[in-house]
Design a protein around this motif. Structure first.
Motif, PDB file in Angstrom:
ATOM      1  N   MET A 182       0.610  -1.271  -0.005  1.00 42.85           N
ATOM      2  CA  MET A 182      -0.233  -0.079   0.021  1.00 42.85           C
ATOM      3  C   MET A 182       0.833   1.332   0.219  1.00 42.85           C
ATOM      4  SD  MET A 182      -3.385  -0.835   2.175  1.00 42.85           S
ATOM      5  CE  MET A 182      -2.948  -2.583   2.818  1.00 42.85           C
ATOM      6  N   SER A 183       0.345   2.327  -0.401  1.00 48.13           N
ATOM      7  CA  SER A 183       1.366   3.566  -0.617  1.00 48.13           C
ATOM      8  C   SER A 183       0.779   4.467   1.168  1.00 48.13           C
ATOM      9  CB  SER A 183       0.632   4.501  -1.482  1.00 48.13           C
ATOM     10  OG  SER A 183      -0.886   4.539  -1.825  1.00 48.13           O
ATOM     11  N   LEU A 184       1.847   4.971   0.682  1.00 47.32           N
ATOM     12  CA  LEU A 184       1.003   5.876   2.340  1.00 47.32           C
ATOM     13  C   LEU A 184       0.076   6.886   2.190  1.00 47.32           C
ATOM     14  CD1 LEU A 184       4.948   5.426   3.955  1.00 47.32           C
ATOM     15  CD2 LEU A 184       2.863   4.126   4.130  1.00 47.32           C
ATOM     16  N   LEU A 185      -0.693   7.635   3.024  1.00 47.55           N
ATOM     17  CA  LEU A 185      -0.988   8.723   3.549  1.00 47.55           C
ATOM     18  C   LEU A 185      -1.211   9.776   4.490  1.00 47.55           C
ATOM     19  CD1 LEU A 185      -3.998  10.039   1.914  1.00 47.55           C
ATOM     20  CD2 LEU A 185      -5.029   8.796   4.058  1.00 47.55           C
ATOM     21  N   ASN A 210      11.356   8.494  -4.479  1.00 40.65           N
ATOM     22  CA  ASN A 210      10.315   8.236  -5.623  1.00 40.65           C
ATOM     23  C   ASN A 210       9.880   9.692  -5.456  1.00 40.65           C
ATOM     24  OD1 ASN A 210      11.034   5.316  -5.512  1.00 40.65           O
ATOM     25  ND2 ASN A 210       9.754   4.799  -4.451  1.00 40.65           N
ATOM     26  N   ASN A 211      10.374  10.791  -5.151  1.00 35.93           N
ATOM     27  CA  ASN A 211      10.057  11.993  -5.375  1.00 35.93           C
ATOM     28  C   ASN A 211       8.046  11.751  -5.332  1.00 35.93           C
ATOM     29  OD1 ASN A 211      11.990  13.624  -5.520  1.00 35.93           O
ATOM     30  ND2 ASN A 211      12.441  12.847  -7.329  1.00 35.93           N
ATOM     31  N   ALA A 212       7.918  11.304  -4.289  1.00 39.91           N
ATOM     32  CA  ALA A 212       5.978  10.855  -4.489  1.00 39.91           C
ATOM     33  C   ALA A 212       5.902  11.694  -3.033  1.00 39.91           C
ATOM     34  CB  ALA A 212       5.967   9.548  -3.531  1.00 39.91           C
ATOM     35  N   ILE A 213       6.131  12.510  -2.811  1.00 40.51           N
ATOM     36  CA  ILE A 213       5.900  13.789  -1.684  1.00 40.51           C
ATOM     37  C   ILE A 213       5.466  15.055  -2.554  1.00 40.51           C
ATOM     38  CG2 ILE A 213       5.795  14.763   0.155  1.00 40.51           C
ATOM     39  CD1 ILE A 213       7.059  11.523   1.581  1.00 40.51           C
ATOM     40  N   TYR A 214       4.566  15.758  -1.824  1.00 38.13           N
ATOM     41  CA  TYR A 214       4.481  17.380  -2.610  1.00 38.13           C
ATOM     42  C   TYR A 214       3.596  18.093  -1.980  1.00 38.13           C
ATOM     43  CZ  TYR A 214       0.284  15.658  -4.528  1.00 38.13           C
ATOM     44  OH  TYR A 214      -1.030  15.148  -4.638  1.00 38.13           O
ATOM     45  N   GLN A 215       3.706  19.297  -1.822  1.00 39.94           N
ATOM     46  CA  GLN A 215       3.230  19.707  -1.043  1.00 39.94           C
ATOM     47  C   GLN A 215       1.311  20.085  -1.093  1.00 39.94           C
ATOM     48  OE1 GLN A 215       3.732  22.383   2.117  1.00 39.94           O
ATOM     49  NE2 GLN A 215       1.569  22.403   1.807  1.00 39.94           N
ATOM     50  N   GLY A 216       0.967  19.864  -0.940  1.00 39.95           N
ATOM     51  CA  GLY A 216      -0.421  20.161  -1.569  1.00 39.95           C
ATOM     52  C   GLY A 216      -1.487  21.373  -1.131  1.00 39.95           C
ATOM     53  N   ASP A 217      -2.953  21.986  -1.376  1.00 41.38           N
ATOM     54  CA  ASP A 217      -2.903  23.253  -1.211  1.00 41.38           C
ATOM     55  C   ASP A 217      -3.049  23.113   0.583  1.00 41.38           C
ATOM     56  OD1 ASP A 217      -3.752  23.746  -4.235  1.00 41.38           O
ATOM     57  OD2 ASP A 217      -6.071  22.522  -3.393  1.00 41.38           O
ATOM     58  N   PRO A 277      -0.017   7.844  -5.149  1.00 40.59           N
ATOM     59  CA  PRO A 277       0.064   6.880  -4.604  1.00 40.59           C
ATOM     60  C   PRO A 277       0.658   5.907  -5.410  1.00 40.59           C
ATOM     61  CG  PRO A 277      -1.879   7.637  -4.117  1.00 40.59           C
ATOM     62  CD  PRO A 277      -1.216   8.198  -4.705  1.00 40.59           C
ATOM     63  N   GLU A 278       0.080   6.255  -7.308  1.00 46.07           N
ATOM     64  CA  GLU A 278       1.004   6.287  -7.880  1.00 46.07           C
ATOM     65  C   GLU A 278       2.951   5.354  -7.987  1.00 46.07           C
ATOM     66  OE1 GLU A 278      -2.542   7.176  -8.146  1.00 46.07           O
ATOM     67  OE2 GLU A 278      -0.694   8.015  -8.654  1.00 46.07           O
ATOM     68  N   ARG A 279       3.418   6.430  -6.958  1.00 46.79           N
ATOM     69  CA  ARG A 279       4.287   6.761  -6.781  1.00 46.79           C
ATOM     70  C   ARG A 279       4.842   6.344  -5.405  1.00 46.79           C
ATOM     71  NH1 ARG A 279       7.151   8.992 -10.913  1.00 46.79           N
ATOM     72  NH2 ARG A 279       9.735   9.241  -9.819  1.00 46.79           N
TER      73      ARG A 279
END
Length: 84
Positions: free
Chosen positions: A1-4, A21-28, A35-37
């Protein structure tokens, strides 16, 4: 599972640079995980690095994106192939 990342996130900025994997980014409002990364660091580390550095423990398993260890490994292999 991906993380949240939950809404308990305090935007401390420590998780984003730890993700291989550069899966984390600053959201609103808070940091978010694509999840795909996200491979939970499978292929890179023994444990998810974002969870290790999070000071408020707001990074949890994303039940909406179930994946086996084998699926996470396959995702890691795909992401590494894309880098080449």
């Amino acid at each position: 599972m991906s993380l949240l990342i939950t809404d308990e996130c305090i935007n401390c900025d420590v998780c984003e640079p730890e993700c291989p994997n550069n899966a984390i980014y600053q959201g609103d409002e808070i940091y978010e995980i694509t999840p795909e990364r996200c491979t939970q660091c499978v292929g890179h580390y023994d444990e998810p690095q974002c969870q290790q550095v999070c000071p408020v423990d707001c990074i949890i398993i994303d039940e909406e994106h179930p994946e086996s260890e084998e699926e996470l490994e396959a995702k890691y292999q795909r992401l590494m192939a894309e880098k080449e």
